[in-house]
Motif scaffolding. Structure first.
Motif, PDB file in Angstrom:
ATOM      1  N   GLU A  52     -25.460 -40.244   1.906  1.00 13.95           N
ATOM      2  CA  GLU A  52     -25.114 -39.183   3.267  1.00 13.95           C
ATOM      3  C   GLU A  52     -24.672 -37.892   2.509  1.00 13.95           C
ATOM      4  OE1 GLU A  52     -25.496 -40.032   6.589  1.00 13.95           O
ATOM      5  OE2 GLU A  52     -26.488 -41.693   5.908  1.00 13.95           O
ATOM      6  N   PRO A  53     -25.144 -36.835   3.261  1.00  8.82           N
ATOM      7  CA  PRO A  53     -24.658 -35.387   2.819  1.00  8.82           C
ATOM      8  C   PRO A  53     -23.329 -35.591   3.123  1.00  8.82           C
ATOM      9  CG  PRO A  53     -26.050 -35.361   4.971  1.00  8.82           C
ATOM     10  CD  PRO A  53     -25.990 -36.848   4.417  1.00  8.82           C
ATOM     11  N   SER A  54     -22.399 -34.634   2.268  1.00  9.00           N
ATOM     12  CA  SER A  54     -20.970 -34.562   2.651  1.00  9.00           C
ATOM     13  C   SER A  54     -20.876 -33.236   3.646  1.00  9.00           C
ATOM     14  CB  SER A  54     -20.333 -34.039   1.284  1.00  9.00           C
ATOM     15  OG  SER A  54     -20.747 -32.858   1.026  1.00  9.00           O
ATOM     16  N   LEU A  55     -19.645 -33.287   4.270  1.00 14.03           N
ATOM     17  CA  LEU A  55     -19.615 -32.073   5.284  1.00 14.03           C
ATOM     18  C   LEU A  55     -19.607 -30.935   4.517  1.00 14.03           C
ATOM     19  CD1 LEU A  55     -18.724 -31.364   7.860  1.00 14.03           C
ATOM     20  CD2 LEU A  55     -16.254 -31.702   7.285  1.00 14.03           C
ATOM     21  N   SER A  56     -19.343 -30.659   3.360  1.00 15.96           N
ATOM     22  CA  SER A  56     -19.715 -29.057   2.532  1.00 15.96           C
ATOM     23  C   SER A  56     -21.049 -29.104   2.390  1.00 15.96           C
ATOM     24  CB  SER A  56     -18.898 -29.438   1.413  1.00 15.96           C
ATOM     25  OG  SER A  56     -19.549 -30.189   0.397  1.00 15.96           O
ATOM     26  N   HIS A  57     -21.919 -30.039   2.241  1.00 14.93           N
ATOM     27  CA  HIS A  57     -23.399 -29.990   2.363  1.00 14.93           C
ATOM     28  C   HIS A  57     -23.748 -29.585   3.504  1.00 14.93           C
ATOM     29  CE1 HIS A  57     -27.410 -30.362   1.000  1.00 14.93           C
ATOM     30  NE2 HIS A  57     -27.623 -31.401   2.406  1.00 14.93           N
ATOM     31  N   LEU A  58     -23.533 -30.073   4.602  1.00 16.24           N
ATOM     32  CA  LEU A  58     -23.808 -29.726   5.748  1.00 16.24           C
ATOM     33  C   LEU A  58     -23.403 -28.259   6.247  1.00 16.24           C
ATOM     34  CD1 LEU A  58     -22.880 -32.837   7.998  1.00 16.24           C
ATOM     35  CD2 LEU A  58     -25.426 -31.836   7.687  1.00 16.24           C
ATOM     36  N   ALA A  59     -22.245 -27.808   5.949  1.00 17.51           N
ATOM     37  CA  ALA A  59     -22.012 -26.247   5.971  1.00 17.51           C
ATOM     38  C   ALA A  59     -22.977 -25.506   5.609  1.00 17.51           C
ATOM     39  CB  ALA A  59     -20.473 -26.115   5.644  1.00 17.51           C
ATOM     40  N   GLU A  60     -23.541 -26.015   4.118  1.00 17.03           N
ATOM     41  CA  GLU A  60     -24.581 -25.189   3.524  1.00 17.03           C
ATOM     42  C   GLU A  60     -25.677 -25.021   4.531  1.00 17.03           C
ATOM     43  OE1 GLU A  60     -24.998 -26.323  -0.539  1.00 17.03           O
ATOM     44  OE2 GLU A  60     -22.641 -26.560  -0.638  1.00 17.03           O
ATOM     45  N   PHE A  73     -31.062 -34.054  20.695  1.00 16.21           N
ATOM     46  CA  PHE A  73     -29.676 -33.732  20.820  1.00 16.21           C
ATOM     47  C   PHE A  73     -28.870 -34.472  19.685  1.00 16.21           C
ATOM     48  CE2 PHE A  73     -25.452 -34.257  22.834  1.00 16.21           C
ATOM     49  CZ  PHE A  73     -25.179 -32.879  22.827  1.00 16.21           C
ATOM     50  N   ALA A  74     -29.156 -35.761  19.420  1.00 16.85           N
ATOM     51  CA  ALA A  74     -28.229 -36.458  18.138  1.00 16.85           C
ATOM     52  C   ALA A  74     -28.422 -35.838  16.966  1.00 16.85           C
ATOM     53  CB  ALA A  74     -28.794 -37.767  18.371  1.00 16.85           C
ATOM     54  N   ALA A  75     -29.901 -35.165  16.857  1.00 12.90           N
ATOM     55  CA  ALA A  75     -29.872 -34.354  15.599  1.00 12.90           C
ATOM     56  C   ALA A  75     -29.275 -33.168  15.149  1.00 12.90           C
ATOM     57  CB  ALA A  75     -31.445 -34.380  15.383  1.00 12.90           C
ATOM     58  N   LEU A  76     -29.247 -32.523  16.498  1.00 14.09           N
ATOM     59  CA  LEU A  76     -28.442 -31.372  16.520  1.00 14.09           C
ATOM     60  C   LEU A  76     -26.908 -31.534  16.245  1.00 14.09           C
ATOM     61  CD1 LEU A  76     -28.297 -28.420  18.947  1.00 14.09           C
ATOM     62  CD2 LEU A  76     -26.340 -29.735  18.870  1.00 14.09           C
ATOM     63  N   CYS A  77     -26.205 -32.624  17.079  1.00 12.52           N
ATOM     64  CA  CYS A  77     -25.144 -33.084  16.753  1.00 12.52           C
ATOM     65  C   CYS A  77     -24.772 -33.482  15.334  1.00 12.52           C
ATOM     66  CB  CYS A  77     -24.463 -34.133  17.828  1.00 12.52           C
ATOM     67  SG  CYS A  77     -24.087 -33.458  19.435  1.00 12.52           S
ATOM     68  N   ALA A  78     -25.482 -34.214  14.811  1.00 11.91           N
ATOM     69  CA  ALA A  78     -25.478 -34.737  13.406  1.00 11.91           C
ATOM     70  C   ALA A  78     -25.485 -33.804  12.327  1.00 11.91           C
ATOM     71  CB  ALA A  78     -26.268 -35.678  12.941  1.00 11.91           C
ATOM     72  N   CYS A 121     -24.803 -30.255  13.292  1.00 15.06           N
ATOM     73  CA  CYS A 121     -24.014 -29.152  13.559  1.00 15.06           C
ATOM     74  C   CYS A 121     -22.473 -29.459  13.712  1.00 15.06           C
ATOM     75  CB  CYS A 121     -24.473 -28.078  14.815  1.00 15.06           C
ATOM     76  SG  CYS A 121     -25.961 -27.514  14.437  1.00 15.06           S
ATOM     77  N   LEU A 122     -22.492 -30.835  14.126  1.00 15.78           N
ATOM     78  CA  LEU A 122     -20.871 -31.331  14.580  1.00 15.78           C
ATOM     79  C   LEU A 122     -20.847 -32.636  13.995  1.00 15.78           C
ATOM     80  CD1 LEU A 122     -21.174 -30.127  18.511  1.00 15.78           C
ATOM     81  CD2 LEU A 122     -19.698 -29.202  16.673  1.00 15.78           C
ATOM     82  N   PRO A 123     -21.017 -32.907  12.806  1.00  4.97           N
ATOM     83  CA  PRO A 123     -20.964 -34.377  12.122  1.00  4.97           C
ATOM     84  C   PRO A 123     -19.749 -34.849  12.545  1.00  4.97           C
ATOM     85  CG  PRO A 123     -20.717 -32.581  10.356  1.00  4.97           C
ATOM     86  CD  PRO A 123     -20.893 -31.962  11.599  1.00  4.97           C
ATOM     87  N   GLY A 124     -19.817 -36.223  13.023  1.00  9.61           N
ATOM     88  CA  GLY A 124     -18.718 -36.974  13.197  1.00  9.61           C
ATOM     89  C   GLY A 124     -18.215 -36.834  14.532  1.00  9.61           C
ATOM     90  N   VAL A 125     -18.654 -36.058  15.389  1.00 10.69           N
ATOM     91  CA  VAL A 125     -18.279 -35.872  16.655  1.00 10.69           C
ATOM     92  C   VAL A 125     -19.158 -36.753  17.739  1.00 10.69           C
ATOM     93  CG1 VAL A 125     -17.910 -34.174  18.582  1.00 10.69           C
ATOM     94  CG2 VAL A 125     -17.569 -33.554  16.356  1.00 10.69           C
ATOM     95  N   PRO A 126     -18.757 -37.870  18.095  1.00 11.43           N
ATOM     96  CA  PRO A 126     -19.527 -38.566  18.913  1.00 11.43           C
ATOM     97  C   PRO A 126     -19.656 -38.011  20.390  1.00 11.43           C
ATOM     98  CG  PRO A 126     -17.343 -39.546  19.067  1.00 11.43           C
ATOM     99  CD  PRO A 126     -17.452 -38.139  18.384  1.00 11.43           C
ATOM    100  N   LEU A 127     -21.137 -37.403  20.656  1.00 11.45           N
ATOM    101  CA  LEU A 127     -21.265 -36.856  21.947  1.00 11.45           C
ATOM    102  C   LEU A 127     -22.773 -37.387  22.413  1.00 11.45           C
ATOM    103  CD1 LEU A 127     -20.785 -33.004  21.092  1.00 11.45           C
ATOM    104  CD2 LEU A 127     -19.411 -34.386  22.711  1.00 11.45           C
ATOM    105  N   THR A 128     -22.882 -37.465  23.791  1.00  7.27           N
ATOM    106  CA  THR A 128     -24.103 -37.669  24.511  1.00  7.27           C
ATOM    107  C   THR A 128     -24.665 -36.581  25.242  1.00  7.27           C
ATOM    108  OG1 THR A 128     -23.167 -38.911  26.216  1.00  7.27           O
ATOM    109  CG2 THR A 128     -23.838 -40.203  24.332  1.00  7.27           C
ATOM    110  N   ASN A 129     -25.698 -36.231  25.435  1.00  6.39           N
ATOM    111  CA  ASN A 129     -26.220 -34.973  26.324  1.00  6.39           C
ATOM    112  C   ASN A 129     -26.142 -35.369  27.706  1.00  6.39           C
ATOM    113  OD1 ASN A 129     -27.162 -32.457  26.159  1.00  6.39           O
ATOM    114  ND2 ASN A 129     -29.289 -33.143  26.200  1.00  6.39           N
ATOM    115  N   GLY A 130     -26.409 -36.696  28.175  1.00  7.40           N
ATOM    116  CA  GLY A 130     -26.335 -36.914  29.434  1.00  7.40           C
ATOM    117  C   GLY A 130     -27.387 -36.410  30.075  1.00  7.40           C
ATOM    118  N   ARG A 131     -27.605 -36.928  31.378  1.00  7.51           N
ATOM    119  CA  ARG A 131     -28.693 -36.907  32.326  1.00  7.51           C
ATOM    120  C   ARG A 131     -27.944 -36.404  33.681  1.00  7.51           C
ATOM    121  NH1 ARG A 131     -30.899 -35.645  28.586  1.00  7.51           N
ATOM    122  NH2 ARG A 131     -32.237 -36.871  27.487  1.00  7.51           N
TER     123      ARG A 131
END
Length: 177
Positions: free
Chosen positions: A5-13, A47-52, A54-64
Motif C-alpha cells: 500500500e502506498p504510504s501517506l508521503s507517497h500519496l502527497a507526491e 468518488f471512492a478513488a478520489l477519497c483514497a 486525496c483524503l486517505p483514511g477518511v471514510p466518506l460516502t458520496n450519497g445520493r
C-alpha cells in the motif's frame, strides 16, 4: 506478490498540495452544509478513488439525493473538462467539485470552502488554464462561468453590449469579501 500500500508521503507526491486542499475543502464544505451528493457527477467508484487518493483514511460516502438535479451542472462540468490540462482523472474530479459548488449561493470560493479566492484562481489557472485565461478582466468566477455558458448557448444575459457601460459592473467585478 501484491504491491505494498502506498504510504501517506507517497500519496502527497501523487496529489500535489493545492489539489489536495481544493478537494478536501470542497468535500468538507459539502459535508458541513449537508449536501448530497458531496460531489455530483461521480459514481461511487470514482468518488471512492478520489477519497483514497486525496483524503486517505477518511471514510466518506458520496450519497445520493432524490431532489432535482442542479440546473447547469452538466454544462459547467463539460466546459471545465473541455479546458482541463492535463486531461486526467484528478482534473475531472476537480471539475466535478467546482461544478457542484457553483450551484450554491455564495461566491464560488466560499461554496467550495476555500480560504480565499486566491486558491480558487490558482487551481483554475493550474488545471483549466485555457478557460482561466479567458477571464482576463478578473470577473468573479461564478459570473464568468455562467457568462461562458450563456455565450455558448447564444443566450444574451448582459444588460449592456460591454462591461464598462454596464450598471452591474460592481456585481461582476467587485470585491468578494
Amino acid at each position: 506478490m501484491n504491491a505494498p500500500e502506498p504510504s501517506l508521503s507517497h500519496l502527497a507526491e501523487v496529489v500535489p498540495p493545492l489539489e489536495q486542499i481544493v478537494v478536501a475543502c470542497a468535500i468538507a464544505q459539502s459535508q458541513r452544509i449537508g449536501a448530497q451528493p458531496l460531489i455530483r457527477g461521480l459514481d461511487d467508484a470514482a468518488f471512492a478513488a478520489l477519497c483514497a487518493r486525496c483524503l486517505p483514511g477518511v471514510p466518506l460516502t458520496n450519497g445520493r439525493s432524490a431532489s432535482a438535479p442542479f440546473d447547469e451542472f452538466d454544462e459547467l462540468f463539460a466546459l471545465l473538462c473541455e479546458h482541463a490540462s492535463p486531461r486526467d482523472e484528478l482534473s475531472v474530479w476537480i471539475a466535478a467539485a467546482i461544478a457542484t459548488a457553483a450551484q450554491r449561493d455564495e461566491h464560488l470560493w466560499q461554496d467550495m470552502g476555500l480560504p480565499s479566492r486566491r486558491e480558487l484562481s490558482a487551481i483554475l489557472n493550474l488545471r483549466f488554464p485555457s478557460l482561466a485565461a479567458l477571464n482576463d478582466r478578473d470577473m468573479k468566477w461564478k459570473k464568468f462561468f455562467y457568462r461562458q455558458l450563456c455565450l455558448r448557448a447564444e443566450v444574451p444575459i448582459c444588460k449592456s453590449p460591454n462591461c464598462a457601460d454596464c450598471s452591474d459592473l460592481a456585481v461582476c467585478f467587485g470585491p468578494e469579501d
